[in-house]
Design a protein around this motif. Structure first.
Motif, PDB file in Angstrom:
ATOM      1  N   ALA A   1       0.783  -1.298  -0.078  1.00 17.32           N
ATOM      2  CA  ALA A   1      -0.026  -0.191  -0.157  1.00 17.32           C
ATOM      3  C   ALA A   1       0.750   1.266   0.074  1.00 17.32           C
ATOM      4  N   VAL A   2       2.168   1.387   0.112  1.00 14.79           N
ATOM      5  CA  VAL A   2       2.948   2.229   0.361  1.00 14.79           C
ATOM      6  C   VAL A   2       3.620   2.771  -1.364  1.00 14.79           C
TER       7      VAL A   2
ATOM      8  N   GLY B   1      23.366  15.908  -5.500  1.00 11.55           N
ATOM      9  CA  GLY B   1      22.832  15.145  -4.512  1.00 11.55           C
ATOM     10  C   GLY B   1      21.312  15.017  -4.415  1.00 11.55           C
ATOM     11  N   LEU B   2      21.069  13.881  -3.702  1.00 15.90           N
ATOM     12  CA  LEU B   2      19.583  13.611  -3.379  1.00 15.90           C
ATOM     13  C   LEU B   2      19.278  13.448  -1.803  1.00 15.90           C
ATOM     14  N   LEU B   3      18.568  14.524  -1.536  1.00 18.47           N
ATOM     15  CA  LEU B   3      18.247  14.784  -0.179  1.00 18.47           C
ATOM     16  C   LEU B   3      17.065  14.180   0.348  1.00 18.47           C
ATOM     17  N   GLY B   4      16.795  13.801   1.702  1.00 15.74           N
ATOM     18  CA  GLY B   4      15.604  13.694   2.114  1.00 15.74           C
ATOM     19  C   GLY B   4      15.678  12.877   3.261  1.00 15.74           C
ATOM     20  N   GLU B   5      14.673  13.109   4.040  1.00 15.44           N
ATOM     21  CA  GLU B   5      14.645  12.132   5.407  1.00 15.44           C
ATOM     22  C   GLU B   5      14.186  10.621   5.241  1.00 15.44           C
ATOM     23  N   ASN B   6      14.417   9.936   6.270  1.00 19.01           N
ATOM     24  CA  ASN B   6      14.097   8.635   6.443  1.00 19.01           C
ATOM     25  C   ASN B   6      12.930   8.228   5.332  1.00 19.01           C
ATOM     26  N   GLY B   7      12.980   7.255   4.772  1.00 16.57           N
ATOM     27  CA  GLY B   7      11.488   6.902   4.016  1.00 16.57           C
ATOM     28  C   GLY B   7      11.152   7.804   2.865  1.00 16.57           C
TER      29      GLY B   7
ATOM     30  N   GLY C   1       4.592  -0.873  10.302  1.00 16.59           N
ATOM     31  CA  GLY C   1       3.663  -1.778   9.495  1.00 16.59           C
ATOM     32  C   GLY C   1       2.396  -2.091  10.238  1.00 16.59           C
ATOM     33  N   LEU C   2       1.802  -1.369  11.243  1.00 15.02           N
ATOM     34  CA  LEU C   2       0.422  -1.284  11.943  1.00 15.02           C
ATOM     35  C   LEU C   2      -0.245  -0.395  11.153  1.00 15.02           C
ATOM     36  N   ASP C   3      -1.501  -0.486  11.307  1.00 17.39           N
ATOM     37  CA  ASP C   3      -2.611   0.352  10.750  1.00 17.39           C
ATOM     38  C   ASP C   3      -2.684   1.534  12.112  1.00 17.39           C
ATOM     39  N   ILE C   4      -3.453   2.588  11.588  1.00 19.44           N
ATOM     40  CA  ILE C   4      -3.397   3.509  12.495  1.00 19.44           C
ATOM     41  C   ILE C   4      -4.300   3.075  14.089  1.00 19.44           C
ATOM     42  N   GLU C   5      -5.307   2.313  14.005  1.00 24.08           N
ATOM     43  CA  GLU C   5      -5.972   1.811  14.823  1.00 24.08           C
ATOM     44  C   GLU C   5      -4.891   1.032  15.892  1.00 24.08           C
TER      45      GLU C   5
END
Lengths: 507, 356
Positions: A14-15, A32-38, A420-424
């Protein structure tokens, strides 16, 4: 080589890891290719280097459409990637590794290869011994080997994924010098990093990614604040954790230095209070899990002391074995549930038996069945007592792990507690953890989700580039401050001390 | 549920997830038997007559049936012992050497104490000595594994050769028959040191009794004790077991000790119950056959008895194949090997998932 990626899409389940990403690198530049985790940086360069197949989009190399489906395709087309952990063969020699992957007949031409190896390594001023085995090399030397190996294969675009993690300052200088030589020769370099200072020092141009999309593209130099804004340009979630912090100290460290054979990180003096939640932020692999493992007693510190308060006063746990930590009420929940936390083939009830054995030789089935059944109801696990945990969904496995933690713990250590968990399920997990805080348990957790860190922590420690920051109270934390720290501008003990020259620093 | 699926971990892919398992196993069994039948047809014999002959060879006379029992007892011991090591995730290939050292230890007691102590006591002591000998030999592989990080497969095989060398040395050296040393073994013991037998056959009720009792004990340990469950935990996921606070080192060494002890008892019983002397081939490859049994039953100790019985009958029944049908008696080994391969194959297939 000019590289153009156009409208790249890639999803994992789903990601959406890359969403309509377009990205251009000109020959003769360091980009440069910059960005935070994920943010999707690694996914993007892995698509380009053939390690991941894209869902859609085009790759143009020097203006021509290229079919890149495997790493071999990419190398054939002139694109080579240096991974964060170099893909080499530790028992073999440097020269053997150098020769791997080249075309040729049935026989190896070691002499020619050795000549080429010498030529390349002297051109970049690398001091590599061809007869050394890989196992004895440092991370930086393994990178150097991998770079000249890729160059000898005719690579005209070199991708480096977080190359400055785990190498020394002089190796970093040598690496940057070599990359500048490559760019001057007309090759292109893609430099993937989350470290602002490295990007600013090295690159000609930078592209910033956030949440799977490209959010900006600008030439270097440019104002740091602009980059930080692009990287973390969003409001952080608001803290939701109630105040449960107490006066008493649960865990104390004195001059603590943690690490493994590759990394050593000074933590210094730290006091974790009862009921307190400390979040560990930073790029994955920056030392957060080493810190958790050290607090859990699985790893021993390199230096310093680990003090733990018990009803009988403070106990020095520095050299104690793991089971003493367990008995002292320290619980550790690893990130990889099926590999480290649970045993896939055993049922929920069997896990209960392993965790809380009944007295005597024989398993008391009736009692453990009741206990397991109670845990399933209390933790709302979708499964039965005789369900093997490998069959449970990720969320239910996490609930099972939490249910198996002993009731009275003074310190709970968690690695990616809601990955890996849903919001609930996420909300539910934190309700459980906060109710533990109310009874006085301290919690230290690592997460790559900055929102989770900000929502549930009382204080945050940021790990970056082999260093750890001082703990920062959540009230004083802003998105840009957090971003800059993850980007390498850490507020360490010495720095704080120099900014507060007149007073002692209370950590 | 909207949650992500658990991460793929092939090493842990549980076999019980798939209902198609049973079908795979039945299918594999049928295919393996068909291949064996085909092989037999190629040699010119009829599979039906081979089955009839095997049956006749195993159960045709009382003597033959007794020989099946005489094979069954040590096979049960080895297979039960191997259940412990398999459960702990260990491939104890050193079981052959452990039988041999058990036999040597038992022989030493029988030789040294005959006439000194009452015969029954000497025999009992020889069994205890066999157990201790097997245990020590197995613990050697265990210590190498736990503290030296040497695979028990290699150390076990190496120690098998050492044990084999030792037994040959003893038979041809210090323990040789007066005057002549030969492959037929040491001087037979006095009849008073022989185990009780069913009539005048090869089978001993004592050996069978010990084997069955230890098999039942194994079944109980695996089903109902903390020890059995912990072994299973360590075998399936040593890292998770360690993090749960399970003492892996102790458990692994106990598994080695138990398996070696069982094999050592088997060796001792081969000496006092069957051969009545020490012979070079004292293990009769029963350790390796036990490995096949343990692999075939896949951790469920309950199935050890039927499978071991079937294998014993095959082994004894095939002995007359060369005389009657002009077939190699090693056909039994072919059948056993095919069955195990089929079982492993079906297990492998059940874990196989089509790539997405």
């Amino acid at each position: 080589m000019n590289v153009q990626l156009q409208h790249i899409n890639k999803h994992f389940g789903a990601v959406q890891a890359n969403q309509d990403v377009s990205f251009t690198v000109r020959a003769g530049t360091i980009h440069g290719l910059l960005g935070e985790n994920g943010a999707g940086k690694s996914t993007l360069v892995k698509v380009l280097s053939g390690y991941i197949t894209r869902d859609s989009g085009t790759i143009l190399l020097d203006g021509l459409s290229a079919e890149v489906k495997t790493p071999a395709d990419a190398i054939h087309a002139g694109v080579g990637m240096l991974h964060q952990d170099p893909l080499d063969f530790p028992p073999m020699t440097v020269l053997d590794n150098f020769m791997i992957g080249r075309a040729g007949g049935a026989f190896l031409n070691s002499r020619a290869a050795a000549r080429e190896f010498k030529m390349l390594s002297s051109r970049f001023k690398f001091s590599l011994d061809a007869n050394e085995t890989i196992g004895t090399l440092t991370m930086g030397e393994r990178q150097q080997l991998e770079i000249i190996r890729l160059l000898s294969l005719g690579v005209r675009t070199l991708i480096l994924d977080e190359p400055t993690t785990g190498i020394s300052a002089s190796q970093k200088a040598a690496l940057f010098a070599a990359l500048k030589v490559l760019a001057a020769q007309g090759r292109s370099v893609i430099f993937v990093s989350h470290k602002l200072e490295d990007v600013e020092e090295l690159c000609d141009e930078v592209t910033v990614m956030r949440a799977g999309r490209v959010v900006g593209n600008m030439p270097i130099p440019c104002p740091t604040s602009k980059l930080v804004n692009l990287m973390f340009g969003r409001e952080l979630a608001t803290p939701v954790k109630p105040a449960t912090c107490r006066e008493d100290v649960t865990l104390g460290t004195e001059g603590l230095v943690i690490g493994n054979n590759r990394l050593s990180i000074a933590i210094g003096d730290l006091s974790v209070h009862g009921g307190e939640v400390i979040g560990l932020a930073g790029l994955e692999g920056s030392g957060q899990s080493i810190f958790l493992l050290t607090c859990a007693g699985v790893m021993h510190p390199i230096a310093g002391r680990l003090l733990f308060s018990s009803p009988h006063g403070q106990v020095d746990m520095t050299t104690k074995p793991y089971h003493r930590f367990q008995r002292a009420g320290i619980g550790y929940l690893p990130a990889d549930r099926l590999r480290e936390g649970l045993i896939g083939g055993l049922t929920i009830q069997e896990h209960v038996v392993l965790r809380t054995p009944s007295p005597g030789l024989f398993v008391d089935r009736k009692r453990t069945h009741a206990v397991a059944d109670g845990a399933i109801k209390a933790y709302n696990i979708h499964g039965h007592t005789d369900t093997p945990v490998g069959q449970l969904s990720g969320g239910n496995q996490q609930r099972t792990q939490l249910a198996l933690l002993p009731q009275a713990l003074s310190l709970v250590l968690l690695e990616h507690p809601t990955r890996g968990l849903d919001i609930e399920s996420t909300v539910w997990v934190w309700q459980q953890l906060i109710s533990r805080c109310r009874t006085g348990s301290a919690i230290i957790f690592a997460s790559s989700d900055l929102d989770e860190i900000v929502q549930y922590s009382d204080r945050v420690i940021v790990f970056s580039g082999g260093r750890a920051s001082v703990p920062i109270s959540i009230a004083d934390l802003t998105a840009s401050r957090l971003g800059e720290m993850i980007g390498g501008n850490l507020e360490t003990i010495s720095k704080v001390a120099s900014e507060h020259p007149n007073g002692s620093v209370k950590l | 549920m909207a949650e992500n699926a658990p991460p793929n971990s092939p090493a842990l892919s549980p076999t019980w997830q798939h209902p198609r398992n049973t079908w795979l196993q039945v299918g594999a069994l049928v295919i393996s038997l068909a291949i064996v039948a085909l092989l037999i047809s190629f040699t010119g014999a009829s599979p039906v007559s081979v089955v009839a002959n095997l049956w006749d060879g195993a159960f045709g006379t009382t003597d033959q049936a007794a020989r099946v029992i005489a094979t069954l007892a040590p096979l049960l011991l080895c297979s039960s012992g191997l259940i412990y090591t398999f459960m702990a995730g260990l491939y104890n290939l050193g079981v052959e050497g452990q039988i041999i050292i058990g036999a040597i230890a038992a022989t030493a007691i029988l030789r040294g104490l005959q006439g000194v102590l009452p015969a029954t006591l000497v025999v009992a002591l020889s069994i205890v000595a066999g157990m201790l000998g097997g245990m020590l030999w197995s613990l050697l592989a265990g210590v190498l594994n736990v503290y030296g990080k040497i695979s028990e497969i290699f150390s076990g095989l190496g120690l098998n050769f050492v044990a084999q060398g030792l037994i040959i040395y003893l038979i041809f050296g210090p323990w040789k028959r007066p005057g002549i040393a030969s492959m037929s073994g040491t001087e037979p013991f006095h009849q008073s040191l022989w185990l009780v037998r069913f009539g005048n056959t090869d089978a001993s009720p004592v050996a069978l009794g010990i084997a069955v009792v230890l098999l039942i004990a194994t079944i109980v340990v695996m089903r109902n004790t903390h020890f059995g469950l912990r072994l299973k935990a360590v075998g399936q996921n040593p890292r998770a077991a360690f993090l749960m606070g399970i003492p892996a080192t102790q458990l692994l060494l106990s598994a080695f000790a138990l398996c070696g002890g069982f094999a050592g008892i088997a060796g001792a019983l081969q000496v006092s119950g069957l051969f009545h002397r020490l012979v070079p081939a004292i293990s009769s490859n029963l350790g390796f056959l036990g490995l096949l049994v343990a692999m075939l039953v896949n951790f469920s100790a309950l199935w050890v008895l039927p499978v071991a019985f079937f294998f014993s009958a095959l082994n004894v029944g095939s002995l007359q194949l060369p005389m009657v049908l002009k077939l190699e008696s090693s056909l039994s080994g072919v059948i056993q090997g095919m069955l195990v391969l089929a079982a492993l194959l079906s297990r492998g297939l059940s874990q196989w998932k089509p790539s997405r």
